[in-house]
Write a protein that holds these residues in place. Structure first.
Motif, PDB file in Angstrom:
ATOM      1  N   PHE A 340      12.036 -23.619  -2.719  1.00  0.00           N
ATOM      2  CA  PHE A 340      10.761 -23.191  -3.292  1.00  0.00           C
ATOM      3  C   PHE A 340      10.392 -21.870  -2.643  1.00  0.00           C
ATOM      4  CE2 PHE A 340      11.070 -27.531  -4.373  1.00  0.00           C
ATOM      5  CZ  PHE A 340      10.343 -27.691  -5.547  1.00  0.00           C
ATOM      6  N   SER A 341      10.360 -20.822  -3.464  1.00  0.00           N
ATOM      7  CA  SER A 341      10.184 -19.461  -2.954  1.00  0.00           C
ATOM      8  C   SER A 341       8.937 -18.819  -3.551  1.00  0.00           C
ATOM      9  CB  SER A 341      11.413 -18.620  -3.304  1.00  0.00           C
ATOM     10  OG  SER A 341      11.241 -17.286  -2.903  1.00  0.00           O
ATOM     11  N   ALA A 342       8.218 -18.077  -2.726  1.00  0.00           N
ATOM     12  CA  ALA A 342       7.043 -17.366  -3.222  1.00  0.00           C
ATOM     13  C   ALA A 342       7.436 -16.272  -4.206  1.00  0.00           C
ATOM     14  CB  ALA A 342       6.255 -16.781  -2.050  1.00  0.00           C
ATOM     15  N   PHE A 343       8.551 -15.582  -3.934  1.00  0.00           N
ATOM     16  CA  PHE A 343       8.908 -14.421  -4.746  1.00  0.00           C
ATOM     17  C   PHE A 343      10.405 -14.331  -5.011  1.00  0.00           C
ATOM     18  CE2 PHE A 343       5.265 -13.211  -2.093  1.00  0.00           C
ATOM     19  CZ  PHE A 343       4.343 -12.904  -3.077  1.00  0.00           C
ATOM     20  N   LYS A 344      10.725 -13.744  -6.156  1.00  0.00           N
ATOM     21  CA  LYS A 344      12.063 -13.215  -6.369  1.00  0.00           C
ATOM     22  C   LYS A 344      12.141 -11.893  -5.615  1.00  0.00           C
ATOM     23  CE  LYS A 344      12.591 -15.176 -11.007  1.00  0.00           C
ATOM     24  NZ  LYS A 344      12.824 -14.886 -12.451  1.00  0.00           N
ATOM     25  N   LEU A 345      13.348 -11.464  -5.299  1.00  0.00           N
ATOM     26  CA  LEU A 345      13.505 -10.235  -4.524  1.00  0.00           C
ATOM     27  C   LEU A 345      12.840  -9.052  -5.222  1.00  0.00           C
ATOM     28  CD1 LEU A 345      14.738  -8.850  -2.052  1.00  0.00           C
ATOM     29  CD2 LEU A 345      16.821  -8.488  -3.383  1.00  0.00           C
ATOM     30  N   GLU A 346      12.989  -8.965  -6.539  1.00  0.00           N
ATOM     31  CA  GLU A 346      12.437  -7.818  -7.274  1.00  0.00           C
ATOM     32  C   GLU A 346      10.914  -7.850  -7.362  1.00  0.00           C
ATOM     33  OE1 GLU A 346      14.134 -10.724 -10.408  1.00  0.00           O
ATOM     34  OE2 GLU A 346      14.627  -9.990  -8.389  1.00  0.00           O
ATOM     35  N   ASN A 347      10.305  -9.004  -7.078  1.00  0.00           N
ATOM     36  CA  ASN A 347       8.845  -9.116  -7.126  1.00  0.00           C
ATOM     37  C   ASN A 347       8.199  -9.123  -5.740  1.00  0.00           C
ATOM     38  OD1 ASN A 347       9.016  -9.341  -9.895  1.00  0.00           O
ATOM     39  ND2 ASN A 347       9.044 -11.582  -9.877  1.00  0.00           N
ATOM     40  N   LYS A 348       9.007  -8.910  -4.728  1.00  0.00           N
ATOM     41  CA  LYS A 348       8.506  -8.979  -3.350  1.00  0.00           C
ATOM     42  C   LYS A 348       7.456  -7.899  -3.103  1.00  0.00           C
ATOM     43  CE  LYS A 348      10.111  -8.388   1.424  1.00  0.00           C
ATOM     44  NZ  LYS A 348      11.280  -8.058   2.256  1.00  0.00           N
ATOM     45  N   PRO A 349       6.277  -8.268  -2.583  1.00  0.00           N
ATOM     46  CA  PRO A 349       5.241  -7.269  -2.283  1.00  0.00           C
ATOM     47  C   PRO A 349       5.642  -6.409  -1.086  1.00  0.00           C
ATOM     48  CG  PRO A 349       4.362  -9.525  -2.298  1.00  0.00           C
ATOM     49  CD  PRO A 349       5.841  -9.633  -2.284  1.00  0.00           C
ATOM     50  N   ASP A 350       4.884  -5.336  -0.847  1.00  0.00           N
ATOM     51  CA  ASP A 350       5.180  -4.514   0.325  1.00  0.00           C
ATOM     52  C   ASP A 350       4.785  -5.262   1.597  1.00  0.00           C
ATOM     53  OD1 ASP A 350       2.384  -4.096   0.925  1.00  0.00           O
ATOM     54  OD2 ASP A 350       2.335  -2.491  -0.553  1.00  0.00           O
ATOM     55  N   SER A 351       5.236  -4.751   2.720  1.00  0.00           N
ATOM     56  CA  SER A 351       5.067  -5.458   3.995  1.00  0.00           C
ATOM     57  C   SER A 351       3.611  -5.672   4.362  1.00  0.00           C
ATOM     58  CB  SER A 351       5.782  -4.697   5.115  1.00  0.00           C
ATOM     59  OG  SER A 351       5.306  -3.372   5.214  1.00  0.00           O
ATOM     60  N   ASN A 352       2.736  -4.727   4.015  1.00  0.00           N
ATOM     61  CA  ASN A 352       1.313  -4.876   4.335  1.00  0.00           C
ATOM     62  C   ASN A 352       0.696  -6.035   3.572  1.00  0.00           C
ATOM     63  OD1 ASN A 352       1.142  -2.776   6.179  1.00  0.00           O
ATOM     64  ND2 ASN A 352       0.716  -1.241   4.589  1.00  0.00           N
ATOM     65  N   GLU A 353       1.026  -6.160   2.292  1.00  0.00           N
ATOM     66  CA  GLU A 353       0.482  -7.274   1.512  1.00  0.00           C
ATOM     67  C   GLU A 353       1.027  -8.600   2.027  1.00  0.00           C
ATOM     68  OE1 GLU A 353       0.225  -9.071  -3.040  1.00  0.00           O
ATOM     69  OE2 GLU A 353       0.866  -6.992  -2.720  1.00  0.00           O
ATOM     70  N   LEU A 354       2.308  -8.623   2.382  1.00  0.00           N
ATOM     71  CA  LEU A 354       2.897  -9.852   2.917  1.00  0.00           C
ATOM     72  C   LEU A 354       2.177 -10.310   4.175  1.00  0.00           C
ATOM     73  CD1 LEU A 354       6.757  -9.432   2.478  1.00  0.00           C
ATOM     74  CD2 LEU A 354       5.292 -11.134   1.395  1.00  0.00           C
ATOM     75  N   LYS A 355       1.885  -9.354   5.064  1.00  0.00           N
ATOM     76  CA  LYS A 355       1.195  -9.706   6.305  1.00  0.00           C
ATOM     77  C   LYS A 355      -0.232 -10.164   6.037  1.00  0.00           C
ATOM     78  CE  LYS A 355       3.759  -6.916   9.651  1.00  0.00           C
ATOM     79  NZ  LYS A 355       3.688  -5.825  10.651  1.00  0.00           N
TER      80      LYS A 355
END
Length: 387
Positions: A340-355
């Protein structure tokens, strides 16, 4: 139904324990009985994971990072045993991306850490060496531990940088004189890296770019490591092609040859130390996870190490991750039933949003897993994405 949550850390956002506690909250809200067991595979979080389950005492010890800057590292003490992790002082996560420079990075901080626990009468050391920013074959560490590092004339070499030996000194090193005093210390090194020291599958060619090395620097470093290891093999019969010699920029080579250390699988060693097998046996569902999963996740990383053991015990295993690539399907042969994954690689947010929103995404992904479990839906696709 009892759920055992034993996720690895989610790099840059959650420690193993904090991720587990958040996942536990979601499961508890749906009526599940849960237990969180922090885990690690020899990299970041190893000290916390072992201390949590063994009740070892956590202390702060002063050391330095790869550039000689003061830093506090966490160490676990249990009688005459000390648990350390290289990443706490010479780790890549201690640096900004723009700071990465394997030519200037020294492993001296790890040597300092070892000296300080020995000064506390610890004679059994367990050291996780994953996640380092160094590629110095352990020169900095060995120098700090009192090994004589010599030039071609047999004279002790002065390090180029005042904070310790680095890879910049490799071209001037012709000998590293062994010390018999190291026989008084027992060291077990936790690492799941199986690479030899040099060559196309060695420390520098495989991991050098992650540590900031250009292709030119990679070629130079590998050449110098090959030259030094040849000299030491001729003098002392030290080998450089055993599995793990290339771990942590050659720290595996240094530990085994100079410190008589035993190199053991990171995740298998941690699982044994924390008694995970018994915990798995008393659970129904096992939750593993890490920040991202791809085809490399099938090779020795914590989620797969745990899932293999859990599957041997007949348990259902689900993985939670921030990002999963399609080639992560390789983990299904290792005991994981679904990802169960939050994102596909192509939909991954930038590092600031992830944090900033990591908690939101991890909670939502866990809720998605709980919904699937409660609905008894058959998994047509075994990688299920939140977005």
């Amino acid at each position: 139904m009892k759920v055992l949550i034993c996720t690895d850390s989610f790099k840059g956002t959650f420690s193993s324990r904090s991720a587990g506690e958040l996942i536990k909250d979601v499961f508890n809200a749906s009526g599940f009985t849960c237990e969180v067991i922090p885990v690690a595979d020899g990299g970041e979080g190893t000290v916390e994971a072992i201390a949590y389950s063994t009740k070892a005492k956590l202390i702060k010890v002063e050391s330095v990072d790869v550039f000689g800057r003061e830093i506090e590292s966490e160490v676990a003490l249990n009688g005459s045993t000390a648990i350390l992790e290289a990443a706490s002082c010479i780790g890549i996560t201690q640096l900004k991306q723009s700071e990465l420079n394997p030519l200037r990075a020294s492993s001296a901080g790890l040597g300092m850490l070892i000296n300080k626990v020995i000064a506390r009468n610890c004679r059994n050391l367990i050291i996780g060496i994953g996640g380092t920013a160094t590629n110095d074959i352990g020169l900095g560490m060995l120098g700090e531990l009192g090994f004589k590092i010599c030039d071609k004339n047999g004279d002790q070499l002065k390090p180029y940088f005042d904070y310790g030996y680095t890879a910049s000194d490799l071209g001037f090193v012709s000998d590293i004189v062994p010390r018999t005093e190291t026989d008084l210390i027992s060291i077990k090194v936790l690492s799941d890296v199986k690479n030899p020291l040099t060559g196309e599958h060695g420390a520098t060619f495989v991991y050098g770019s992650q540590k900031g090395a250009s292709q030119t620097v990679i070629n130079i470093l590998d050449h110098e490591l090959s030259r030094i290891s040849k000299c030491l093999n001729e003098k002392y019969s030290y080998k450089d092609n055993f599995p793990g010699a290339g771990a942590a920029g050659g720290l595996g080579y240094a530990f085994k040859n100079f410190l008589n250390a035993e190199i053991i699988s990171g995740i298998e060693g941690v699982m044994k130390l924390i008694g995970l097998k018994d915990k798995l046996a008393n659970s129904d569902i096992v939750i593993v996870g890490e920040g991202s999963m791809d085809k490399q996740s099938a090779y020795g990383k914590a989620p797969v190490g745990i899932s293999k053991l859990a599957k041997n015990l007949g348990k259902t295993v689900y993985a939670i991750t921030g990002v999963a690539t399609q080639d992560a399907v390789s983990v299904f042969d290792k005991g994981i039933d679904a990802i169960f994954s939050a994102f596909k690689l192509e939909n991954k947010p930038d590092s600031n949003e992830l944090k900033n929103f990591a908690g939101k995404y991890l909670r939502a992904t866990t809720k998605l897993l709980v919904e699937y479990m409660n609905s008894n839906i058959d998994f047509e696709n075994r990688i299920i994405y939140l977005k």
